[in-house]
Write an enzyme that holds these catalytic residues in place. Structure first.
Site, PDB file in Angstrom:
ATOM      1  N   ASP A  30      20.436  16.715 -13.519  1.00 50.31           N
ATOM      2  CA  ASP A  30      19.263  15.892 -13.179  1.00 50.31           C
ATOM      3  C   ASP A  30      19.640  14.421 -12.990  1.00 50.31           C
ATOM      4  O   ASP A  30      19.254  13.792 -12.002  1.00 50.31           O
ATOM      5  CB  ASP A  30      18.195  15.993 -14.274  1.00 50.31           C
ATOM      6  CG  ASP A  30      17.442  17.311 -14.222  1.00 50.31           C
ATOM      7  OD1 ASP A  30      17.280  17.869 -13.124  1.00 50.31           O
ATOM      8  OD2 ASP A  30      16.996  17.785 -15.281  1.00 50.31           O
ATOM      9  N   LYS A  32      14.638  23.937 -21.248  1.00 51.50           N
ATOM     10  CA  LYS A  32      15.793  23.045 -21.044  1.00 51.50           C
ATOM     11  C   LYS A  32      16.499  22.662 -22.342  1.00 51.50           C
ATOM     12  O   LYS A  32      17.712  22.480 -22.352  1.00 51.50           O
ATOM     13  CB  LYS A  32      15.353  21.772 -20.319  1.00 51.50           C
ATOM     14  CG  LYS A  32      15.125  21.957 -18.835  1.00 51.50           C
ATOM     15  CD  LYS A  32      14.800  20.615 -18.202  1.00 51.50           C
ATOM     16  CE  LYS A  32      14.831  20.720 -16.694  1.00 51.50           C
ATOM     17  NZ  LYS A  32      14.756  19.439 -16.031  1.00 51.50           N
TER      18      LYS A  32
END
Ligand code: ATR
Length: 280
Positions: A102, A66
């Site tokens: 997210d 990520k």
């Protein structure tokens, strides 16, 4: 031609994203497929070139890539840049653009509206906490305190936030004593996740009567943290909604289609073999 999507990570076999995305691909009658790509750290750069060459339209990014993917992309959205992590990549022409869904997925999943007067406590100061805190601050929710085992990490997160924040960094011990100050408490650490279901980052007592408590863990469906909160009469929510909504936002970026999140949730629940009794 079939449209290709996917997720890259290491490990990747346990990911429920393929199941969830392939279910909505077929529900929306798209000719396409979402594949789990097992990509080791050392292969990330070549894998990204491969995604481009193979014409993958969009993909998710999970642990451990990520953060390290950012310099390998052609462009990174400002919120993802501030968070320092990308979980969604969209192909536009010959370019790969990075986003982070997210935090916004977390916000869309909330079963009770969080407003800017609410006093919020975030437990944890890792990557997931940062996505949530910065996305909330980006939406004008400014009263956010952060408690973490390592208080310096919470302080740093507050200081580096590019959006206005009026919060404090607290030790777990201090936060535990003052839980009754908060309207919303968000547990973002992995403590309490299966198989360590007896663990909790702190004791949950003396909550405000109307408190809303969220744990981003969804396996088990109710962590010890949430169980304690529910026993005190708080409204509780687990992390399944966040997982579903981050995926839904990614799918919308790739296809322009707002998918049926109820269906996505059901597919994951069926796979987990459980029910959704933590969200009451
Ligand atoms: P993620 O990206 O999933 O958020 P992470 O960046 O590794 O994961 O962050 C994990 C979080 O869980 C951190 O807030 C971490 O606290 P520290 O910053 O002090 O390490 C917290 N955490 C991990 N193990 C913990 C434990 N045993 N007790 C309390 N907090 C813990």
């Amino acid at each position: 031609m079939n449209r290709l999507f996917g997720v890259i990570g290491d490990p990747i076999a346990h990911s429920m994203s393929p199941l969830m995305h392939n279910a909505i691909i077929s529900a929306h009658h798209l000719k396409g497929y979402y594949h789990p790509f097992h990509i080791k750290r050392k292969d990330l750069e070549v894998a990204i070139k491969g995604m481009k060459a193979l014409g993958v339209e969009g993909f998710n990014v999970t642990i451990p890539h990520k953060e390290s993917i950012l310099p390998l992309l052609d462009k990174v959205d400002p919120l993802a840049k501030a968070i320092g992590a990308v979980n969604t990549v969209v192909r536009e022409g010959d370019s790969l653009i990075g986003y982070n869904t997210d935090g916004d997925g977390f916000i869309s999943s909330l079963e009770k509206t969080v407003c800017n007067e609410d006093s919020v406590l975030v437990v944890g100061a890792g990557g997931a906490a940062k996505a949530i805190v910065y996305s909330l601050a980006n939406k004008g929710i400014a009263h956010i305190d952060i408690t973490n085992r390592t208080v310096e990490k919470a302080e740093e997160m507050l200081q580096k936030c590019p959006f206005p924040l009026k919060g404090k960094a607290l030790s777990l011990e201090i936060a535990e004593k003052h839980l009754n100050r908060y309207d919303v408490i968000i547990q973002t650490t992995s403590i309490g996740m299966h198989p360590y279901i007896e663990e909790s980052p702190m004791e949950v007592r003396q909550l405000k009567k109307s408190a809303f408590i969220v744990d981003i863990i969804y396996n088990p469906s109710e962590t010890k943290f949430l169980q304690e909160a529910r026993k005190q009469g708080a409204q509780v929510q687990n992390g399944l909604g966040m997982f579903v909504h981050q995926g839904a936002l990614a799918f919308e970026k790739w296809t322009g289609i707002q998918p049926n999140t109820m269906k996505m949730k059901q597919v994951v629940l069926n796979q987990l073999g459980g029910n959704d009794n933590a969200n009451r």
